[in-house]
Design a protein around this motif. Sequence first.
Motif, PDB file in Angstrom:
ATOM      1  N   GLN A 132       1.580  -0.056   8.929  1.00 31.37           N
ATOM      2  CA  GLN A 132       2.412  -0.586   7.848  1.00 31.37           C
ATOM      3  C   GLN A 132       2.689   0.458   6.766  1.00 31.37           C
ATOM      4  N   ALA A 133       1.809   1.424   6.640  1.00 38.19           N
ATOM      5  CA  ALA A 133       1.967   2.460   5.618  1.00 38.19           C
ATOM      6  C   ALA A 133       1.287   3.736   6.091  1.00 38.19           C
ATOM      7  N   LYS A 134       1.800   4.874   5.662  1.00 39.81           N
ATOM      8  CA  LYS A 134       1.164   6.154   5.966  1.00 39.81           C
ATOM      9  C   LYS A 134       0.284   6.609   4.809  1.00 39.81           C
ATOM     10  N   ARG A 135       0.785   6.432   3.588  1.00 36.92           N
ATOM     11  CA  ARG A 135       0.004   6.814   2.406  1.00 36.92           C
ATOM     12  C   ARG A 135      -0.100   5.626   1.455  1.00 36.92           C
ATOM     13  N   VAL A 136      -1.320   5.309   1.033  1.00 42.18           N
ATOM     14  CA  VAL A 136      -1.555   4.186   0.119  1.00 42.18           C
ATOM     15  C   VAL A 136      -2.318   4.689  -1.099  1.00 42.18           C
ATOM     16  N   LEU A 137      -1.817   4.344  -2.272  1.00 36.19           N
ATOM     17  CA  LEU A 137      -2.474   4.637  -3.539  1.00 36.19           C
ATOM     18  C   LEU A 137      -3.311   3.417  -3.908  1.00 36.19           C
ATOM     19  N   VAL A 138      -4.633   3.608  -3.972  1.00 36.88           N
ATOM     20  CA  VAL A 138      -5.562   2.505  -4.235  1.00 36.88           C
ATOM     21  C   VAL A 138      -6.188   2.729  -5.606  1.00 36.88           C
TER      22      VAL A 138
END
Length: 323
Positions: A132-138
């Motif tokens: 669903q995503a390659k890069r996620v900011l958490v």
Amino acid sequence: MTLRAVVTGCGHYLPERVVPNSEFEQSLETSDEWIRARSGIERRHFAADGETTSDLASKAAQNALDDAGLNADDIDAIIVATSTPDLTFPSAATMVQAKLGMTRGFAFDVQAVCAGFVFALTNANALILSGQAKRVLVIGAETFSRILDYTDRSTCVLFGDGAGALILEGQTGEGSNEDRGVLSTDLNSDGRHRDILYVDGGVSTQTTGHLKMEGREVFRHAVEKLAQTASQALENAGLTSDDVDWVVPHQANIRIIQGTAKKLGLPMEQVVVTVQDHGNTSAASIPLALSVGKERGQIKTGDLVVTEAIGGGLAWGAVVIRW
């Protein structure tokens, strides 16, 4: 080859105002010595008037982007863990998205109180593994100073404001526990224990509340459940406490941190501790401590890191990451 969610950047932000324990002596029957002895806390940061949770989150996020050498449009998703959003809706995450100038992707909040960052990290890992995503900011961000009862010395001296952020990126590994990235997770909750840690107000009750806590009960549950979830997450990854380089726990209370480390059979020299400087920043405490641990030179590439947290709900969990 196996897809892993690898940490590629981290950052944090603390409000400018530092509140030492001595400040509470002016209005409460307490002392610096009393607070230190019971919690290990020496100071904390409080947000300025008009400074919101999304403000703190955005600054921590920008620091993480700078650390990774990325810009906002390199990110596919933002997850903000918070119990103190700016508004009932929209989510703080969409506000961060706008403040960063991010014009693509999606953003949402996660609410699991002090365990929020562990829940957000687990969701980010799932988004990456599912494609669903390659890069996620958490991000974990809180302004707990806004929900404290400043007549209750047992709670108001414990909490602070701040934010921390990680960037997770999908990368291929060999499929072993030597891979970098998130190796395993473990999430739990038990709603029967709601009354030992909660805020006595909310939108549907049309009241504005303050944090309420039964400290002894929370302590009793915390040490047992944190050690259990950390051990389970390690087992899920095919590892044991002997493999751990660093434990980065939720920074609630030094006695809880020490008790959990003892149950895991790990010395305090392998625990990143920031509670003395920040107090309990709820969902922000783990990413804050990860960023500070990296900044100090403690956490290095290849290190095996275990994070664990417990919060109101009760909700608790752990994540095992190879840095």
